[in-house]
Design an enzyme around this catalytic site. Structure first.
Site, PDB file in Angstrom:
ATOM      1  N   HIS A  86       8.746   4.584  -3.094  1.00 15.24           N
ATOM      2  CA  HIS A  86       9.203   4.061  -1.738  1.00 15.24           C
ATOM      3  C   HIS A  86      10.610   4.069  -1.675  1.00 15.24           C
ATOM      4  O   HIS A  86      11.192   4.348  -0.706  1.00 15.24           O
ATOM      5  CB  HIS A  86       8.441   2.789  -1.450  1.00 15.24           C
ATOM      6  CG  HIS A  86       6.913   3.067  -1.059  1.00 15.24           C
ATOM      7  ND1 HIS A  86       6.126   3.502  -1.966  1.00 15.24           N
ATOM      8  CD2 HIS A  86       6.344   2.667   0.269  1.00 15.24           C
ATOM      9  CE1 HIS A  86       4.687   3.541  -1.409  1.00 15.24           C
ATOM     10  NE2 HIS A  86       5.008   3.056   0.085  1.00 15.24           N
ATOM     11  N   LYS A 123      -4.580  -2.183  -3.858  1.00 19.55           N
ATOM     12  CA  LYS A 123      -5.470  -3.612  -4.108  1.00 19.55           C
ATOM     13  C   LYS A 123      -4.593  -4.635  -3.339  1.00 19.55           C
ATOM     14  O   LYS A 123      -3.539  -4.793  -3.361  1.00 19.55           O
ATOM     15  CB  LYS A 123      -5.768  -3.728  -5.612  1.00 19.55           C
ATOM     16  CG  LYS A 123      -4.729  -4.268  -6.380  1.00 19.55           C
ATOM     17  CD  LYS A 123      -5.311  -4.515  -7.769  1.00 19.55           C
ATOM     18  CE  LYS A 123      -4.060  -4.796  -8.615  1.00 19.55           C
ATOM     19  NZ  LYS A 123      -4.467  -5.169  -9.898  1.00 19.55           N
TER      20      LYS A 123
END
Length: 195
Positions: free
Chosen positions: A38, A106
């Protein structure tokens, strides 16, 4: 709740049809990206460089795969499990601007992401922790890799999914979040127990 098999790239209509609790399987390209992926994409965009893949309609999996290098230089996927997604929360606007439709991981994302999901038509899919072998079985192969200089877990892997899942909609494009509901219930219980 329903079970759906969706093809990537995903449309806004695909995503808006999903609700918290739905079970989803994906077919097509799935990209892995974690913190360094990212960050690198953000840096490249700031320098006017295009991302290495087209993220429009994409599914990004917050995961660091375990891979085995073949003699021909390619890679085989061994196992893959989700990593904690909240670390990628600061990138929610960039991810939306790139056109990403599904984020897999998650633990969910924060309120800023949930608001962005409503606005942009995105969804968060919970991958079951501890099921790395099962998740890997839904991947037919690795098509490419970028940012390998950051190491295997932090690279951007292009996975080819044949039936990737099961994934559960944890945050939808209608403002619902199972993580938010769990937090509210925990706060309520805490108040009842401890005042």
């Amino acid at each position: 709740m329903s079970e759906k098999i969706l093809s990537v790239p995903l449309s806004e209509e695909d995503v808006r049809s999903l609700n918290v609790g739905d079970v989803v399987y994906l077919k097509g390209p799935v990209y892995t990206s974690r913190d360094m992926g990212h960050f690198t994409i953000k840096q490249n965009l700031e320098q006017g460089k295009e991302p290495p893949v087209d993220f429009r309609g994409a599914a990004i999996f917050h995961a660091g795969p375990v891979v085995k290098k073949r003699e021909d230089g390619g890679y085989d996927l061994v196992v893959i499990g989700p990593t904690t997604s909240i670390r990628m929360e600061p990138y929610h606007q960039m991810v939306a601007d790139l056109g990403v439709r599904a984020i897999i991981g998650k633990g969910g994302l924060g309120d800023d992401s949930l608001k962005q999901f409503e606005k942009s038509g995105q969804v968060y899919l919970q991958a079951a922790p501890g099921c790395a072998v099962v998740l890997a079985e839904g991947i037919s192969g690795i098509d490419d890799v970028f940012f390998l200089e950051h190491g295997v877990p932090e690279a951007l892997w292009v996975l080819n999914a044949r039936k990737f899942g099961p994934l559960v909609v944890g945050m939808d494009s209608h403002g619902k979040s199972i993580y938010g509901e769990i937090r509210k219930e925990a706060e309520k219980l805490n108040k009842e127990l401890y005042g």
